[in-house]
Every structure is written in structure tokens, then in C-alpha cells.
Design a protein around this motif. Sequence first.
Motif, PDB file in Angstrom:
ATOM      1  N   LEU A  98       0.794  -1.233   0.000  1.00 48.25           N
ATOM      2  CA  LEU A  98       0.000   0.000   0.000  1.00 48.25           C
ATOM      3  C   LEU A  98       0.826   1.281   0.000  1.00 48.25           C
ATOM      4  O   LEU A  98       0.473   2.238  -0.709  1.00 48.25           O
ATOM      5  CB  LEU A  98      -0.981  -0.011   1.181  1.00 48.25           C
ATOM      6  CG  LEU A  98      -2.156  -0.995   1.058  1.00 48.25           C
ATOM      7  CD1 LEU A  98      -3.018  -0.968   2.311  1.00 48.25           C
ATOM      8  CD2 LEU A  98      -3.005  -0.665  -0.171  1.00 48.25           C
ATOM      9  N   PRO A  99       1.938   1.368   0.759  1.00 48.43           N
ATOM     10  CA  PRO A  99       2.730   2.604   0.730  1.00 48.43           C
ATOM     11  C   PRO A  99       3.302   2.945  -0.652  1.00 48.43           C
ATOM     12  O   PRO A  99       3.634   4.099  -0.920  1.00 48.43           O
ATOM     13  CB  PRO A  99       3.861   2.330   1.736  1.00 48.43           C
ATOM     14  CG  PRO A  99       3.319   1.285   2.644  1.00 48.43           C
ATOM     15  CD  PRO A  99       2.455   0.431   1.776  1.00 48.43           C
ATOM     16  N   HIS A 100       3.425   1.945  -1.524  1.00 53.66           N
ATOM     17  CA  HIS A 100       3.982   2.166  -2.864  1.00 53.66           C
ATOM     18  C   HIS A 100       2.912   2.575  -3.883  1.00 53.66           C
ATOM     19  O   HIS A 100       3.231   2.815  -5.047  1.00 53.66           O
ATOM     20  CB  HIS A 100       4.678   0.891  -3.362  1.00 53.66           C
ATOM     21  CG  HIS A 100       5.840   0.463  -2.526  1.00 53.66           C
ATOM     22  ND1 HIS A 100       7.025   1.173  -2.461  1.00 53.66           N
ATOM     23  CD2 HIS A 100       5.999  -0.593  -1.694  1.00 53.66           C
ATOM     24  CE1 HIS A 100       7.862   0.571  -1.642  1.00 53.66           C
ATOM     25  NE2 HIS A 100       7.262  -0.507  -1.160  1.00 53.66           N
ATOM     26  N   LEU A 101       1.673   2.612  -3.446  1.00 57.54           N
ATOM     27  CA  LEU A 101       0.572   2.897  -4.369  1.00 57.54           C
ATOM     28  C   LEU A 101      -0.078   4.236  -4.033  1.00 57.54           C
ATOM     29  O   LEU A 101      -0.688   4.391  -2.981  1.00 57.54           O
ATOM     30  CB  LEU A 101      -0.479   1.776  -4.300  1.00 57.54           C
ATOM     31  CG  LEU A 101       0.022   0.356  -4.597  1.00 57.54           C
ATOM     32  CD1 LEU A 101      -1.063  -0.656  -4.311  1.00 57.54           C
ATOM     33  CD2 LEU A 101       0.492   0.247  -6.039  1.00 57.54           C
ATOM     34  N   GLY A 102       0.074   5.194  -4.945  1.00 60.53           N
ATOM     35  CA  GLY A 102      -0.560   6.495  -4.771  1.00 60.53           C
ATOM     36  C   GLY A 102      -1.831   6.590  -5.589  1.00 60.53           C
ATOM     37  O   GLY A 102      -2.305   5.606  -6.173  1.00 60.53           O
ATOM     38  N   ALA A 103      -2.393   7.785  -5.662  1.00 59.04           N
ATOM     39  CA  ALA A 103      -3.638   7.997  -6.409  1.00 59.04           C
ATOM     40  C   ALA A 103      -3.474   7.639  -7.885  1.00 59.04           C
ATOM     41  O   ALA A 103      -4.374   7.043  -8.495  1.00 59.04           O
ATOM     42  CB  ALA A 103      -4.079   9.456  -6.263  1.00 59.04           C
ATOM     43  N   ALA A 104      -2.314   7.968  -8.459  1.00 58.44           N
ATOM     44  CA  ALA A 104      -2.089   7.680  -9.887  1.00 58.44           C
ATOM     45  C   ALA A 104      -2.140   6.182 -10.155  1.00 58.44           C
ATOM     46  O   ALA A 104      -2.728   5.737 -11.155  1.00 58.44           O
ATOM     47  CB  ALA A 104      -0.739   8.250 -10.321  1.00 58.44           C
ATOM     48  N   GLU A 105      -1.524   5.398  -9.266  1.00 54.01           N
ATOM     49  CA  GLU A 105      -1.521   3.942  -9.440  1.00 54.01           C
ATOM     50  C   GLU A 105      -2.932   3.364  -9.330  1.00 54.01           C
ATOM     51  O   GLU A 105      -3.306   2.485 -10.119  1.00 54.01           O
ATOM     52  CB  GLU A 105      -0.614   3.274  -8.399  1.00 54.01           C
ATOM     53  CG  GLU A 105       0.881   3.400  -8.674  1.00 54.01           C
ATOM     54  CD  GLU A 105       1.442   4.776  -8.327  1.00 54.01           C
ATOM     55  OE1 GLU A 105       2.581   5.065  -8.716  1.00 54.01           O
ATOM     56  OE2 GLU A 105       0.731   5.562  -7.663  1.00 54.01           O
ATOM     57  N   TRP A 106      -3.713   3.850  -8.358  1.00 56.85           N
ATOM     58  CA  TRP A 106      -5.076   3.336  -8.205  1.00 56.85           C
ATOM     59  C   TRP A 106      -5.956   3.724  -9.390  1.00 56.85           C
ATOM     60  O   TRP A 106      -6.771   2.914  -9.854  1.00 56.85           O
ATOM     61  CB  TRP A 106      -5.699   3.831  -6.893  1.00 56.85           C
ATOM     62  CG  TRP A 106      -5.136   3.126  -5.687  1.00 56.85           C
ATOM     63  CD1 TRP A 106      -4.351   3.654  -4.719  1.00 56.85           C
ATOM     64  CD2 TRP A 106      -5.314   1.742  -5.343  1.00 56.85           C
ATOM     65  NE1 TRP A 106      -4.014   2.692  -3.776  1.00 56.85           N
ATOM     66  CE2 TRP A 106      -4.592   1.511  -4.128  1.00 56.85           C
ATOM     67  CE3 TRP A 106      -6.007   0.676  -5.917  1.00 56.85           C
ATOM     68  CZ2 TRP A 106      -4.544   0.273  -3.510  1.00 56.85           C
ATOM     69  CZ3 TRP A 106      -5.971  -0.572  -5.296  1.00 56.85           C
ATOM     70  CH2 TRP A 106      -5.248  -0.757  -4.113  1.00 56.85           C
ATOM     71  N   LEU A 165       3.982  -1.521 -15.950  1.00 60.33           N
ATOM     72  CA  LEU A 165       4.934  -2.541 -15.523  1.00 60.33           C
ATOM     73  C   LEU A 165       6.382  -2.073 -15.672  1.00 60.33           C
ATOM     74  O   LEU A 165       7.256  -2.469 -14.903  1.00 60.33           O
ATOM     75  CB  LEU A 165       4.717  -3.834 -16.319  1.00 60.33           C
ATOM     76  CG  LEU A 165       3.487  -4.658 -15.914  1.00 60.33           C
ATOM     77  CD1 LEU A 165       3.238  -5.779 -16.908  1.00 60.33           C
ATOM     78  CD2 LEU A 165       3.650  -5.236 -14.510  1.00 60.33           C
ATOM     79  N   LYS A 166       6.620  -1.216 -16.669  1.00 65.05           N
ATOM     80  CA  LYS A 166       7.968  -0.683 -16.847  1.00 65.05           C
ATOM     81  C   LYS A 166       8.277   0.404 -15.814  1.00 65.05           C
ATOM     82  O   LYS A 166       9.424   0.617 -15.441  1.00 65.05           O
ATOM     83  CB  LYS A 166       8.127  -0.155 -18.267  1.00 65.05           C
ATOM     84  CG  LYS A 166       8.327  -1.277 -19.282  1.00 65.05           C
ATOM     85  CD  LYS A 166       8.392  -0.738 -20.693  1.00 65.05           C
ATOM     86  CE  LYS A 166       8.808  -1.827 -21.689  1.00 65.05           C
ATOM     87  NZ  LYS A 166       8.116  -3.079 -21.553  1.00 65.05           N
ATOM     88  N   GLN A 167       7.251   1.105 -15.342  1.00 65.06           N
ATOM     89  CA  GLN A 167       7.447   2.175 -14.355  1.00 65.06           C
ATOM     90  C   GLN A 167       7.611   1.616 -12.938  1.00 65.06           C
ATOM     91  O   GLN A 167       8.376   2.163 -12.146  1.00 65.06           O
ATOM     92  CB  GLN A 167       6.250   3.131 -14.372  1.00 65.06           C
ATOM     93  CG  GLN A 167       6.127   3.969 -15.634  1.00 65.06           C
ATOM     94  CD  GLN A 167       4.857   4.807 -15.620  1.00 65.06           C
ATOM     95  OE1 GLN A 167       4.346   5.174 -14.568  1.00 65.06           O
ATOM     96  NE2 GLN A 167       4.325   5.091 -16.799  1.00 65.06           N
ATOM     97  N   LEU A 168       6.888   0.556 -12.623  1.00 62.28           N
ATOM     98  CA  LEU A 168       6.805   0.082 -11.236  1.00 62.28           C
ATOM     99  C   LEU A 168       7.805  -1.031 -10.963  1.00 62.28           C
ATOM    100  O   LEU A 168       7.445  -2.214 -10.888  1.00 62.28           O
ATOM    101  CB  LEU A 168       5.380  -0.394 -10.938  1.00 62.28           C
ATOM    102  CG  LEU A 168       4.284   0.671 -11.059  1.00 62.28           C
ATOM    103  CD1 LEU A 168       2.916   0.038 -10.951  1.00 62.28           C
ATOM    104  CD2 LEU A 168       4.457   1.735  -9.979  1.00 62.28           C
ATOM    105  N   ASP A 169       9.063  -0.669 -10.798  1.00 62.51           N
ATOM    106  CA  ASP A 169      10.084  -1.674 -10.509  1.00 62.51           C
ATOM    107  C   ASP A 169       9.894  -2.312  -9.137  1.00 62.51           C
ATOM    108  O   ASP A 169      10.350  -3.428  -8.898  1.00 62.51           O
ATOM    109  CB  ASP A 169      11.476  -1.028 -10.568  1.00 62.51           C
ATOM    110  CG  ASP A 169      11.810  -0.526 -11.967  1.00 62.51           C
ATOM    111  OD1 ASP A 169      11.281  -1.115 -12.925  1.00 62.51           O
ATOM    112  OD2 ASP A 169      12.572   0.438 -12.088  1.00 62.51           O
TER     113      ASP A 169
END
Length: 312
Positions: free
Chosen positions: A61-69, A185-189
Motif C-alpha cells: 500500500l505505501p507504494h501505491l498512490g492515487a495515480a496507481e489506483w 509494468l515498466k514504471q513500477l520496478d
Amino acid sequence: MTRSTFIGIACGAAAGALWGLSLLAPELIGPFAPLQLASVRFVTYGIIALVLLAPRLKKLLPHLGAAEWWGLLGLSLMGNIVYYSLLSTAVQLCGVAMPSLIVGFIPVTVTVVGALRQDSVVSIRQLVPSMLLSAGGIVCIAWQNFHNASSQNHGSLLLQILGLLMAAAALLSWTGFVVKNANWLKQLDHVSNNDWNLLTGLVTGALALLMLPLAFLLPQHLPTTGWVHFFMIACGMGLLASVVANAFWNSMTRLLPLTMVGQMILFETLFSLFYGFLWEQRFPTLLESCAIILAISGVISCVRAHGPAKHG
């Protein structure tokens, strides 16, 4: 061919084998509606995703911001809810062959998008032979389908056209999913392939819960028999064609460039045709055989265009 390319292609083939089942599923559910199949399938996807994610959710959860959701919401709609609802409706309106051929254009559309990007590892000129072979296969299936439309017992020409439009909308929806999913997938290492798949399933399951009343409460007449059979197919699709197939797809997406990712979708078309032949208990016609040979040749041509000097 490099090891990563080989593993990527194998993952793409595995995803296609499982997704091919989803094109046959609407033919197996009898009186149940495509929306009912989609809603139960994706609620199952969400439940399995929640169970598998639960031990790691606090760390993710800490790695997921509004943009990711918001990104997950878009992917859930484009790649699951909207896409499969449109595709299932198309299958029930005009059979398996027509949606298969329309979805078969996804390799061409995704490959074009990938080749036009600045980070493309090959030029669009190098991919023309592959796209022409793929398009040739699609044309063969299209000719076969329209030639036999009157004998397929899937309704009038108007229903055939409506099914075609539904399948075309599904094509656009899934093309958007493939491109956007590859970008994420390329952005979220820091997020693994499978965790991203399960997070997508979590959001998809939440959306599918909203679909349930629409699918099961609004219809005036629900089937009185076949419920166990229906739930076995729908839940099986949730596990195999969503959880497992999407995990293979995400692994492939991180291993291959977008211009090659598009060609991997041909495996879904090939397997859906194979399952259709088994279901109808027949061998492929001459045109269908040509389509299969052209599709496989298109994949081989695409792999050769991405030789070791260009990729890996």
C-alpha cells in the motif's frame, strides 16, 4: 533467440492457451447472459486476488498512490470488465469465429503503437512482414466466417453486424489495456508482475460486485436449471483465464518489447480456434488452416525482426 525472449514467448503462449478458453465459455453457459458470466468470473478474480494479496497488502500500500489506483481502475475496465462483456456478447450474437478474427487484429494494432513509440527497439518497416502475415491470417478467418454466416444459426445479418461492432469495441478496449499495462509494468520496478496482476484483480473484483445486481436482479426471467454448471465455468474462468493467465501475461510483458508483446496475442486466437474445432468436432477448413499457418509465420517473422542484435 535469447533466454529471456524464449521465456517471454512461452509465457505469452501459456496466457493465450488459457485466454482461448474464455472465448469458448459463452457457448457453454446456455441460457445465462454474458454479463452474468463476466460478473461472476471477475468477482472470483477479486476474491482470489484478495486472499493471495492479504499477507503482503500492508507492504504494498505505501507504494501505491492515487495515480496507481486510477491506473488500476482503467486497466480493470479496459482489460477485464468492458472487454470481456463486449466479447462475450459478440460470441453469443455471432459465434466464436467472428470475435476471434476481430480480436486477432490486436497484434497489428499493438505492434503499430509499439513501433511508433520513441523507445521502440525496431522500426515499423522491419515489422511490416509480420503484420502482413498476421493480417492475412485474419482475412482468411473473416472470409470463412462470412461465407458460412447463414449456416451458423447465430441469427440475422443485423445480429452479425451488431456482434462485429461489439468485437471491434473489444479490440479497441484491449489494445488500450495492453499498451497502458506495459507502461505501468515498466514504471513500477518495486511491484512484482504477480502483485500488479493481483492488484488489478482486486479492483476488477470490486467493480464486478457493482455488476452483480445489474446482471442477476434486473433480468425478469432467470434460468431455473444449470446453475452449478454455470458457476463452475464462471469460477473456473476467474481462476484460469484471469488469475493464472494474467500472471503469465505480465511476466511476458516485462520480458519482451511492446512490438513483440502484440504478436503474442495471436496465441489466444490460435488456441480459441483449436478449442472451437474440438467443440464442433471437426477439422479446420482450408482457409482456417491457411489462417493458422499465416498467424504462426507472423509470430516467427516478428521474433526474427527482434534478433539478438536488436533485443536481449
